[in-house]
Design an enzyme around this catalytic site. Sequence first.
Site, PDB file in Angstrom:
ATOM      1  N   GLY C 164     -22.455  78.062   6.261  1.00  0.00           N
ATOM      2  CA  GLY C 164     -21.609  77.960   4.767  1.00  0.00           C
ATOM      3  C   GLY C 164     -22.446  77.458   3.826  1.00  0.00           C
ATOM      4  O   GLY C 164     -22.125  77.173   2.592  1.00  0.00           O
ATOM      5  N   GLU C 275     -29.937  93.301  16.562  1.00  0.00           N
ATOM      6  CA  GLU C 275     -29.723  93.026  15.329  1.00  0.00           C
ATOM      7  C   GLU C 275     -31.219  92.549  14.676  1.00  0.00           C
ATOM      8  O   GLU C 275     -31.956  91.818  15.309  1.00  0.00           O
ATOM      9  CB  GLU C 275     -28.886  91.939  14.709  1.00  0.00           C
ATOM     10  CG  GLU C 275     -27.449  92.448  15.168  1.00  0.00           C
ATOM     11  CD  GLU C 275     -26.559  91.473  14.624  1.00  0.00           C
ATOM     12  OE1 GLU C 275     -25.311  91.845  14.326  1.00  0.00           O
ATOM     13  OE2 GLU C 275     -26.715  90.354  14.323  1.00  0.00           O
ATOM     14  N   ASN C 291     -26.511  91.369  20.437  1.00  0.00           N
ATOM     15  CA  ASN C 291     -25.179  91.276  20.997  1.00  0.00           C
ATOM     16  C   ASN C 291     -24.900  92.281  22.215  1.00  0.00           C
ATOM     17  O   ASN C 291     -25.261  93.445  22.239  1.00  0.00           O
ATOM     18  CB  ASN C 291     -24.303  91.887  19.816  1.00  0.00           C
ATOM     19  CG  ASN C 291     -24.284  90.805  18.611  1.00  0.00           C
ATOM     20  OD1 ASN C 291     -24.700  89.872  18.698  1.00  0.00           O
ATOM     21  ND2 ASN C 291     -24.556  91.572  17.450  1.00  0.00           N
ATOM     22  N   ARG C 293     -22.254  93.529  23.715  1.00  0.00           N
ATOM     23  CA  ARG C 293     -20.973  93.940  23.966  1.00  0.00           C
ATOM     24  C   ARG C 293     -20.839  94.993  22.813  1.00  0.00           C
ATOM     25  O   ARG C 293     -21.908  95.423  22.209  1.00  0.00           O
ATOM     26  CB  ARG C 293     -19.846  92.849  23.372  1.00  0.00           C
ATOM     27  CG  ARG C 293     -20.640  92.212  22.232  1.00  0.00           C
ATOM     28  CD  ARG C 293     -19.545  91.380  21.615  1.00  0.00           C
ATOM     29  NE  ARG C 293     -20.090  90.529  20.474  1.00  0.00           N
ATOM     30  CZ  ARG C 293     -20.346  91.249  19.162  1.00  0.00           C
ATOM     31  NH1 ARG C 293     -19.967  92.328  18.834  1.00  0.00           N
ATOM     32  NH2 ARG C 293     -20.792  90.380  18.106  1.00  0.00           N
ATOM     33  N   VAL C 296     -17.647  95.745  16.596  1.00  0.00           N
ATOM     34  CA  VAL C 296     -16.592  96.219  15.660  1.00  0.00           C
ATOM     35  C   VAL C 296     -16.902  97.419  15.001  1.00  0.00           C
ATOM     36  O   VAL C 296     -16.193  98.419  15.082  1.00  0.00           O
ATOM     37  CB  VAL C 296     -16.427  95.123  14.733  1.00  0.00           C
ATOM     38  CG1 VAL C 296     -15.171  95.609  13.717  1.00  0.00           C
ATOM     39  CG2 VAL C 296     -15.916  93.652  15.440  1.00  0.00           C
TER      40      VAL C 296
END
Lengths: 174, 174, 455, 455
Positions: C164, C275, C291, C293, C296
């Site tokens: 963040g 990535e 990743n 899987r 999205v």
Amino acid sequence: MTSKFDTLSEADIARIGQLVEALDKSGFDYLTLELADFRITVGTGAAVPDGVAAAPPSPAAPVAAKAPVSAAPQATAPAAGAAPAPAAEPVEEGLVDVVATTMGRFYSRPDPKSDPFVTVGSEVTPESSVGLIEVMKLFNAVTAGVTGTVAQICVEDAQFVEYGQVLCRIRPSA
Amino acid sequence: MTSKFDTLSEADIARIGQLVEALDKSGFDYLTLELADFRITVGTGAAVPDGVAAAPPSPAAPVAAKAPVSAAPQATAPAAGAAPAPAAEPVEEGLVDVVATTMGRFYSRPDPKSDPFVTVGSEVTPESSVGLIEVMKLFNAVTAGVTGTVAQICVEDAQFVEYGQVLCRIRPSA
Amino acid sequence: MTIRRVFIANRGEIAVRIIRACQGLGIESVLAVSEADRDSLGARIADRAVCVGPASATESYLIAKNMVAAAVGTDCDALHPGYGFLAESPDLAQLCADNGVTFVGPSPEQIRRMGNKIEARRLAEEFDIPTLPGSTRVGSYEEASAVVAETGLPVMIKAAAGGGGKGMRIVTGTGQLRDEFARAASEAGAAFGDSTLYVEKFIANARHVEVQVLADSHGNVIHLGERDCSLQRRHQKMVEEAPAPNLPEALRDKIREAAVRLASRFGYRNAGTVEFILDQDEGRFYFLEMNTRIQVEHPVTEMITGIDLVEEQFRVAAGKTLRFAQDDIVFRGHAIECRVNAEMPEEGFRPSPGRISVWQPPQAPYIRLDSHCHEGYLVPMFYDSMIAKLIVYGTDRAEAIDRMTRAIDRFHIEGPATTLAFQKRLICEPAFRDGTMNTGLVDRMLAGNREGKQP
Amino acid sequence: MTIRRVFIANRGEIAVRIIRACQGLGIESVLAVSEADRDSLGARIADRAVCVGPASATESYLIAKNMVAAAVGTDCDALHPGYGFLAESPDLAQLCADNGVTFVGPSPEQIRRMGNKIEARRLAEEFDIPTLPGSTRVGSYEEASAVVAETGLPVMIKAAAGGGGKGMRIVTGTGQLRDEFARAASEAGAAFGDSTLYVEKFIANARHVEVQVLADSHGNVIHLGERDCSLQRRHQKMVEEAPAPNLPEALRDKIREAAVRLASRFGYRNAGTVEFILDQDEGRFYFLEMNTRIQVEHPVTEMITGIDLVEEQFRVAAGKTLRFAQDDIVFRGHAIECRVNAEMPEEGFRPSPGRISVWQPPQAPYIRLDSHCHEGYLVPMFYDSMIAKLIVYGTDRAEAIDRMTRAIDRFHIEGPATTLAFQKRLICEPAFRDGTMNTGLVDRMLAGNREGKQP
């Protein structure tokens, strides 16, 4: 083509009239009657919302138009007993549901050789076990939660049960 | 197409009459009856918004969920006057609609210099012209069809009108 | 081995997507549902839905042993994890293996190793794939300057403990290092009670480029091209596209080749995504993570290749050999996806759950909508706020952008607030239109441009 | 010149298809509706709907001057005719021209000339495109044998007056010609009161192959590949696909090239389709006719090219130059379309109009449905019985067939009877599966196989 009303007898017409009268006397706003190939609506003011709000046919959903599929088991369990809605089965007044606290395999007896924890008619106290639910070799005892008599057993031994599924019903002692 | 009533027997008409009476005696606004290939609606005031039965949100139609778009002009004409449903505008009792027999451009006067064929208050006979509708330089006279007085003019001179659009309303002489 | 009945350990649009793939392959589907999802679209179209627990995900979708117990209890021979939830849990994959359930994904070992960032980075280096210089924990200024000596400037210093942007510092000149280090350390200490910092090469003009790979259990690996996901808000992807625009063909080939090399040297199986972070100024790319899987944003890849990735996942999971050699893959046109979230952009994108009163998606031959929503649907507060993925295809990128712009205009949603209008502004940004955006664009827009208040 | 508002002189699924293309291009749409279509889906999604007459098409959709008057009256600058109704009426195109309305299609002259079969055949010959030998009217045995001498055997003799196979005779041996001619002539006389016959080369093993062409007003012409529409019942197409299977590449190129040559020598403009009959035994093709409009089966071409044909129709009609050169067109995969008709196959395919009580189409990334229907929709008795076009895409033909088979299984319609189950049988026929079907397959199935009764 013959009479449109072939499917409606004179008696039917008369009955519809009675329905209208009956409703008229009542304080209700509308009445909808649906049969296999027959549908009648009587009412005041706006037309009857056809349950659109509840579960509308979804643009994204080819099958959404059909009645909501309950999350109840369809194959392995007596569906009605497992359905979340008590309405799924005529239930005697004042019975207390004992539901599955986790999904898993329900065992009605401590081990294959022993007798079931309870059978219809058994007296139970809040602490009495009514069965075990096994998840990955982990066994969780399900307790009655109330004092009373077992009125119904809704699942079978070694049956896979869902979370919240009714396992048995107990008539509390007065 | 021949008579719209080909598919309705005399008996049907009679039975419908019974239903209408039943409803009439009651305090209800409408009655809808649907059979396999037949649907009847009886009512007072606004027609039953038969949205649900006749025009549900369609899986194929992103916008089908919005209120049925009337085929009435939206831009060039006072839409209400053109809407097919009488409910679209509070209409005085007992007036007779004079509707467009073809789509085209409506002219209220024989030529730009003359007076209009009729204005509110004009006496008309069935043969009196109330206006002209032009399609590709072809002019069709629209006649009143009844004897009476012009009560309302619903469209403007040189306005594009749709087939079936109400042009004016006439109060028949008793 | 064939898959007869699959258990779907997920919810929302991906559950619907997976069920439809099953229908297309003639596989029966059993869907896990929490109490909150009993009446979801997924529950309606699945052959069966099983309530696995209360609404809270930690008591339902996140309990691996329950998922596998439910799969076994409903006589499923395979389990599809979707994305999120337990999709990258080695335990779930292991439990499936232990109970004779085919896991639609890689091996538990592969999930575990790629899930460990240090290990993944080590693997990439082992396979000669460039990784971001630095990225090491430092406890003192001396350690920090040692790293900088190796990586060169600029570097980014950030709190090892948190994300963040808290305690994040960009250092461009050697002189500033000591002061910036001190400030960052104290900020980090204050914010996270741990002043340990992380130093890595800072890439000012970066793009997020990822490569879709598909591998079978017989050692065949192909790529299905790359996706650009540079439009991110605080590392959350908002808009994705395929192929990546403005990429020199030689560089594009290198990136695709690197991904295939990683997957094949690693012996990877099923669908995966490698990535990379792309340094647009230097024309270099660095491995970020893999990743293990379905992702999205997989539909943009499907739109330009014509291949159904979820169907292929089932095929390779069943042990079938890949139906395609690399040369069989034909890339055509351009696809863009917007993740439609029920959020309020004007209020810091806070979730806006609630009942959907109007749901009128655009329809056209080259518009695709992946969603579990419909009019009357209550968006639950318990899960993430994505309510749909709006995907368009165009013969070229300009057509895809125009089509998406109009598609957003035609998408009428009432009830929850959504991110659509904001995404329309994003894709209309000159930097995006001409394909020169970088990963900082969204946050810069939000920081600078206060029209963000009325998206 | 740009198109701002278009008048759509059609109804049903193509009206919806055209309106969505308008929405995609930011063009306003005004839809002509008969009284029966006031509440149709098209009327709902169009920017405006105008009632042009009563339900009967002859009093509404078929009156050219009313259509143009309505277009002018609603301030439209263009008119799209769709297919059927007035789509190939030179008068409509002429009236548009006379009233300053851009007709989305070719010139009135081009429609007129291609609409005249004799003229079209003459043009094809002029451009060196093979036409079917024979096809001339004969009044006597002598004339007939003269034709046969030229065409060779076998020939088909049929009544010039009628269709439907009445008085149709196949002559394979010279010896039979006299008798067969006599019988055919008397049958024709009895059936149509006109014993004039038509003699043409009979192609026993024929396929219907058509090429989609797209031309702008600047002389650019490209093809978008061919479609195979051999599955016809009494010359009504039931299943279409693209590309045409089992076609030697050299022959495929020849056919495509012939279509482009015809369109460009003819100076054709907008989208059009050149139909050929293919003799599978001799590997030769013959010009049948050219359709000067968008066609029902255009989606299969869109699926394999990624191009929106209706959008391109608007572009070229507005005078824009084609956006694609022939080399820009990338063909990928295979697409199949089933025309879903509200008909009863077991009762000679008689129309089955009525209220649709259940309408649950299959959904998946590579399934497309073009339709104006929805639950509660009353299929009117006044118009043709097509209620939807179910289209699927596959990476290859086998995948497309499997996908269509499952898609049909998942398409639940209640109310009107439909042709879907029958079409499932068609695509499962071995002859279709291996791509060796011919135009006689459907009628042979219906004649021979009486399970046709329970499709």
